[in-house]
Scaffold this motif. Structure first.
Motif: not given
Length: 150
Positions: A30-34, A58-66, A71-73
Motif C-alpha cells: 500500500w505504501c508503494v502506491v502512496g 493514498v496508502s491508507i485508502l488503498t489498504a482500506a479498499v483493496v 485477503k479474500k482471493y
C-alpha cells in the motif's frame, strides 16, 4: 529541494516494494502506491507537507479498499470446496457418535460422513444433528434441540 524530494519518494517506494517482495504479507504494498503518488506530487511542485499527506492518505485508502479483496482471493490456506455448503445443514446420525471412541457417522446430501460432536457428548444413531464445521473429512456436529410439544 524539488529534485531531492522526488528521489526521497522514489527511495521510499523502492524500499516498500522490496519489503513487500521479501515478506509477501500485504503490508507495505500500500505504501508503494502512496509513494508513487508522492513522487508525482513532488515532481509537479507540491509542498512537502502536501506530499506527506498524499502519501499517507493514498496508502491508507488503498489498504482500506483493496486489502479485504486481496485477503479474500490471495489466502493460500483457504481451499474452497463444494462441501462447504454442508455447513448449517441437518444430518441424520447413522452410527452412534462417540468422540472418546473415535466413532460416528452421519448421512447428509446423499453421502455418509465421519462425524464427531462439538461438545464431546455422545449422540445416538437416528438423531438429527446440525453440521457446525468441517475438519478435514470429518463433520463436527451438534445435537438439534428438541422442540417441545404443547
Amino acid at each position: 529541494m524539488l529534485d531531492m524530494m522526488v528521489w526521497v519518494w522514489l527511495g521510499v517506494t523502492a524500499l516498500a516494494a522490496f519489503v513487500e517482495a521479501v515478506t509477501m504479507t500485504l503490508v507495505s504494498v500500500w505504501c508503494v502506491v502512496g509513494g508513487l503518488v508522492a513522487v508525482f506530487a513532488a515532481y509537479f511542485g507540491a509542498s512537502v507537507p502536501t506530499q506527506l499527506l498524499l502519501f499517507l492518505g493514498v496508502s491508507i485508502l488503498t489498504a482500506a479498499v483493496v486489502r479485504p479483496l486481496a485477503k479474500k482471493y490471495a489466502d493460500p490456506h483457504k481451499v474452497a470446496t463444494n462441501a462447504d455448503r454442508l455447513l448449517g445443514m441437518e444430518a441424520k446420525v447413522t452410527e452412534d457418535i462417540d468422540n472418546a471412541r473415535s466413532s460416528g457417522a452421519v448421512y447428509v446430501d446423499g453421502k455418509t460422513w465421519t462425524a464427531r460432536s462439538t461438545d464431546g457428548g455422545r449422540i445416538s444413531a437416528g438423531e438429527t444433528v446440525e453440521i457446525a464445521r468441517m475438519e478435514g473429512v470429518k463433520l463436527i456436529v451438534r445435537a438439534k434441540a428438541a422442540v417441545p410439544t404443547a
